[in-house]
Design a protein around this motif. Structure first.
Motif: not given
Length: 136
Positions: A5-8, A59-63, A84-88, A99-103
């Motif tokens: 998922p992405f953390f926005v 927000e945690l966003i899932s495609a 784009r980094q993987v973060c907890e 674990r999510a992608w964070v810009y």
């Protein structure tokens, strides 16, 4: 790597203008989350995140099913100047670490002031509009 998922944390959050432009109809789930070890700054019209001693709300966003690669492509283009980094992140509803992608902003993007409390939406609520005289 599996589909993360992405953390926005800013204009991609639900109700914000980039959410409507880039995420509407492309997500399967959107839920509150927090990222520790980060600081939020106000850029020119948008926030940016850097690693640091703080916490950021987002927000945690899932495609949506079948839409992951397209979503990654759209977000990578939108977030140019960011890495784009993987973060907890912590999912608010149950405290689970995800674990999510964070810009994360690169040095070229950094030119704003810190946002107290690490929440872009709270910062906007603090802005007071001027009183407008009413005509009878």
């Amino acid at each position: 790597m599996r589909e993360l998922p992405f953390f926005v944390y800013g204009t991609l959050r639900p109700g914000e203008y980039n959410h409507d432009l880039f995420l509407r109809g492309r997500t399967a789930a959107e839920e509150p989350a927090r990222l520790a070890g980060a600081l939020l700054y106000e850029g020119p019209g948008y926030p940016y995140l850097v690693r640091g001693a703080g916490e950021v709300a987002g927000e945690l966003i899932s495609a949506a099913p079948g839409g992951y690669e397209a979503l990654v492509s759209v977000l990578d283009r939108l977030e140019h100047g960011y890495e784009r980094q993987v973060c907890e992140v912590v999912r608010v509803r149950d405290g689970a670490m995800v674990r999510a992608w964070v810009y994360v902003a690169t040095p070229a993007v950094r030119l704003g002031e810190p946002i107290a409390g690490g929440d872009w939406l709270s910062r906007r609520r603090d802005v007071r509009l001027p009183d407008v005289p009413r005509t009878p």
